[in-house]
Design a protein around this motif. Structure first.
Motif, short mmCIF file in Angstrom:
data_model
loop_
_atom_site.label_atom_id
_atom_site.label_comp_id
_atom_site.label_asym_id
_atom_site.label_seq_id
_atom_site.Cartn_x
_atom_site.Cartn_y
_atom_site.Cartn_z
N TYR A 77 0.59 -1.50 0.05
CA TYR A 77 0.20 -0.48 -0.34
C TYR A 77 0.75 1.44 -0.42
N LEU A 78 1.69 1.42 0.84
CA LEU A 78 3.43 2.21 0.76
C LEU A 78 3.65 2.28 -0.49
N SER A 79 4.22 1.33 -1.30
CA SER A 79 4.46 1.83 -2.67
C SER A 79 3.36 2.56 -3.87
N LEU A 80 2.39 2.13 -3.72
CA LEU A 80 1.07 1.93 -4.29
C LEU A 80 0.88 4.02 -4.10
N ARG A 133 -8.86 12.05 -11.84
CA ARG A 133 -10.37 10.55 -10.98
C ARG A 133 -8.79 9.58 -11.83
N LEU A 134 -9.08 8.78 -10.28
CA LEU A 134 -7.51 7.79 -9.89
C LEU A 134 -8.51 7.05 -10.53
N PRO A 135 -8.07 5.94 -10.43
CA PRO A 135 -9.03 3.97 -11.07
C PRO A 135 -9.31 4.14 -10.01
N THR A 136 -10.43 3.40 -9.86
CA THR A 136 -11.03 2.99 -8.81
C THR A 136 -11.10 1.79 -7.72
N HIS A 137 -10.91 1.72 -6.93
CA HIS A 137 -10.42 0.17 -6.47
C HIS A 137 -10.89 -0.50 -6.66
N ARG A 138 -11.57 -1.12 -7.66
CA ARG A 138 -11.34 -2.55 -8.22
C ARG A 138 -11.22 -1.87 -9.56
N GLN A 139 -10.57 -1.62 -10.47
CA GLN A 139 -10.24 -1.49 -11.49
C GLN A 139 -8.49 -1.38 -11.09
N MET A 140 -7.98 -0.88 -9.71
CA MET A 140 -6.93 -0.19 -9.11
C MET A 140 -6.36 -2.52 -8.63
N SER A 141 -7.20 -2.67 -8.29
CA SER A 141 -7.51 -3.83 -8.05
C SER A 141 -6.94 -5.14 -8.56
N TYR A 142 -7.63 -4.94 -9.41
CA TYR A 142 -7.72 -6.17 -10.49
C TYR A 142 -6.67 -5.65 -12.02
N SER A 195 -5.30 -7.35 -3.71
CA SER A 195 -6.22 -7.03 -3.12
C SER A 195 -7.08 -5.14 -3.06
N ILE A 196 -8.55 -5.08 -3.39
CA ILE A 196 -9.13 -4.47 -2.57
C ILE A 196 -8.82 -3.70 -1.50
N GLN A 197 -8.07 -4.33 -0.46
CA GLN A 197 -8.11 -3.20 1.21
C GLN A 197 -7.23 -3.35 -0.14
N THR A 198 -6.44 -3.59 0.05
CA THR A 198 -4.84 -3.06 0.53
C THR A 198 -5.29 -1.90 -0.87
#
Length: 83
Positions: free
Chosen positions: A18-21, A39-48, A53-56
């Motif tokens: 998460y810190l690297s991100l 606009r940043l990518p959605t949680h789901r888009q970034m995760s995929y 994980s979406i939590q990260t």
């Protein structure tokens, strides 16, 4: 609100992820790859896209918000630079 197609480089993710991100997104802001109002990518888009994980992603976005770099509404937006 500007829509862009920017994603971090998954090869550059180190632990803690998460810190690297957060560092990659911050660098993208500073380098001009992401502009204020983007606009940043959605949680789901970034995760995929990154295979994390979406939590990260959520934890990274929360840290960016805590640092005042993004404003979270419906979507995640880069905030205006502080004066």
């Amino acid at each position: 609100m500007k829509k862009i197609e920017w994603f971090p480089d998954p090869e550059m993710l180190k632990r803690p992820i998460y810190l690297s991100l957060v560092e990659q997104i911050t660098h993208a802001f500073n380098a001009g790859a992401l502009m204020a109002g983007s606009r940043l990518p959605t949680h789901r888009q970034m995760s995929y896209r990154l295979g994390i994980s979406i939590q990260t992603v959520n934890r990274a976005y929360e840290e960016l918000s805590r640092r005042g770099l993004v404003i979270s509404t419906v979507g995640i937006f880069h905030s205006e630079p502080f004066e």
